[in-house]
Design an enzyme around this catalytic site. Structure first.
Site, short mmCIF file in Angstrom:
data_model
loop_
_atom_site.label_atom_id
_atom_site.label_comp_id
_atom_site.label_asym_id
_atom_site.label_seq_id
_atom_site.Cartn_x
_atom_site.Cartn_y
_atom_site.Cartn_z
N SER A 37 -9.23 -5.49 11.03
CA SER A 37 -10.58 -4.90 11.15
C SER A 37 -11.47 -6.75 10.61
O SER A 37 -11.30 -7.26 9.27
CB SER A 37 -10.72 -3.92 10.33
N ARG A 43 2.05 -6.22 12.65
CA ARG A 43 1.90 -5.12 13.43
C ARG A 43 1.67 -5.99 15.39
O ARG A 43 2.01 -5.66 16.40
CB ARG A 43 0.65 -4.63 13.44
N GLU A 89 -4.71 -0.71 15.57
CA GLU A 89 -5.32 -1.99 15.13
C GLU A 89 -4.47 -2.75 14.82
O GLU A 89 -3.84 -2.26 14.26
CB GLU A 89 -5.86 -1.12 14.21
N ARG A 113 0.78 -1.35 0.04
CA ARG A 113 0.16 0.18 0.24
C ARG A 113 0.93 0.94 -0.19
O ARG A 113 1.71 1.38 0.44
CB ARG A 113 -1.29 0.12 1.13
N ARG A 142 3.01 0.82 10.61
CA ARG A 142 2.82 1.91 9.01
C ARG A 142 4.16 1.23 8.31
O ARG A 142 4.98 2.25 8.06
CB ARG A 142 2.20 3.08 8.85
#
Length: 423
Positions: free
Chosen positions: A348, A385, A345, A258, A273
């Protein structure tokens, strides 16, 4: 994608959903304007085609009676010319309608709380207690560099900012987590698949990444996109197809890519990130009547990884202003990061209802005819993460890191990461 009939017949429902998502309703106004014009052209086209059939019969009759057909032929030419104009206009309107429909997000579930942003996400449950340190904990990037398991400088040298090289026990920990997650999810009833990470435009559109998130994707010179998540290739395994036996549960590991467009300045240090990262995904294809029950199960399956790793976390129900474009309802799993003193986070878990299935044309058969399936997915988990959470929550005062017990069999029985054990 929403059903056009829903937008046409109940526009206020869709407008209300957009308002709750903090979006303008201009898309709906434009769509309805094009829809009215499109249907008017359809009616005119049908009328002209009927008239052409009548004139055709009249010409045939005149020819049979050896009468003059010139005026009727001229009339026919005028009709054909107008039909071509109408058909071209119909195609233009249909394309405009389709383009707008692709940009309208899903309607949030009635159980999705109304809110403006992440600050309005209610906490569903908190699991585990954050560790009380007897020393000042270090951030994961300091731990990783001191143990020589994360090399940010070399990652930036060979690729750029937002890329990291894992070394020694760092690389082994990442690989161990992937295998551990896949093994757990297989025991939970998911079939493992290993899909391509190069994705065509149709598949990216099917799950909702295109056109809205085009700037966040990596586009290759030959027209393929790098997978932003395994959700895309795995969901599209059934694109333009019928699923004969529901439910279907799949799990997959892929590298993910991404651009993180618009997120400059956020988490510039460390591996929270990244432009390239690893993730294990859970994807479900189910019948509509069971999809919300399956969402609870999917969320629980993702939570199981955090429980087995004994990492403190919480579950939040995303509000309308924070929920993703394609989702009707989403639970975020947030793991505790000690040095940030907050939950971040790590997964999800979403129910898209038939939104993705309508875009990708994924159906199942019923006695009443074909229906679109409901699709769900969730990270089980974001691997990088998870590494962050382990390094920070399991760190020791001497700089070493304890390895969670469930991961030790995947690391040759090693119990810690230290300068002596990092090979």
């Amino acid at each position: 994608m929403l059903d056009l009939k829903l937008v046409r017949n109940s526009p206020d429902i869709v407008r209300h959903a957009l308002i709750n998502r903090n979006m303008s309703t201009e898309l709906i106004d434009n769509l309805l304007e094009y829809d009215v014009a499109w249907r008017k052209c359809l009616a005119e086209g049908d009328e002209l085609k009927h008239k052409r059939n009548v004139v055709t019969r009249e010409i045939a009759k005149l020819k049979k009676e050896n009468k003059d057909t010139l005026s009727k032929i001229e009339e026919m030419q005028g009709i054909n010319s107008r039909i071509k104009e109408i058909d071209d206009t119909i195609r233009d309107y249909k394309l405009k309608i389709h383009e707008i429909m692709l940009r309208i997000p899903n309607i949030p579930s009635s159980t999705t709380p109304v809110g403006k942003d992440e600050n309005d996400n209610p906490v569903v449950r908190v699991v585990g207690e954050p560790r009380e340190f007897t020393f000042t904990p270090k951030p994961h990037w300091d731990i990783g560099e001191a143990l020589d398991i994360l090399d940010f400088e070399k990652g930036a040298k060979i690729a750029g900012q937002g890329f990291t090289v894992y070394k020694g026990m760092g690389a082994k920990l990442e690989r161990a987590l992937i295998n551990f997650m896949l093994d757990v999810h297989e025991r939970q009833g998911y079939l493992e698949v290993f899909p391509p990470v190069l994705i065509n435009e149709k598949a990216m559109t099917g799950t909702g990444q295109l056109p809205k998130f085009k700037d966040d994707m990596y586009l290759c010179t030959d027209g393929y996109y790098l997978a932003p998540t395994a959700e895309v290739p795995v969901t599209n395994l059934f694109m333009d197809d019928y699923i004969e036996n529901l439910p279907v549960f799949l799990t997959a590991y892929t590298a993910c890519f991404r651009r993180e467009a618009g997120k400059h300045g956020q988490d510039t240090r460390g591996i929270i990130r990244q432009h390239q990262f690893n993730k294990v995904e859970l994807v479900k294809f189910v019948k509509p009547e069971t999809s919300y029950e399956e969402l609870e199960k999917l969320t629980s399956d993702a939570e199981e990884i955090l429980k087995l790793l004994k990492l403190p976390y919480r579950v939040v129900n995303l509000c309308t202003g924070d929920i993703g474009f394609s989702a009707a309802k989403t639970y975020d799993l947030e793991v505790w990061v000690p040095t940030q003193e907050k939950y971040r986070e790590i997964s999800s878990c979403s129910n898209f209802e038939n939104f993705q299935a309508r875009r990708a044309n994924i159906r199942f058969r019923t006695p009443e005819g074909p229906q679109f399936v409901h699709t769900l997915n969730g990270s089980g988990l974001a691997v990088g993460r998870t590494v962050v959470a382990i390094l920070e929550n399991y760190q020791r005062e001497d700089g070493s890191v304890e390895i969670p017990e469930v991961l030790r069999p995947y690391l040759g029985g090693a119990k810690e990461i230290s300068n002596e054990t990092n090979t």
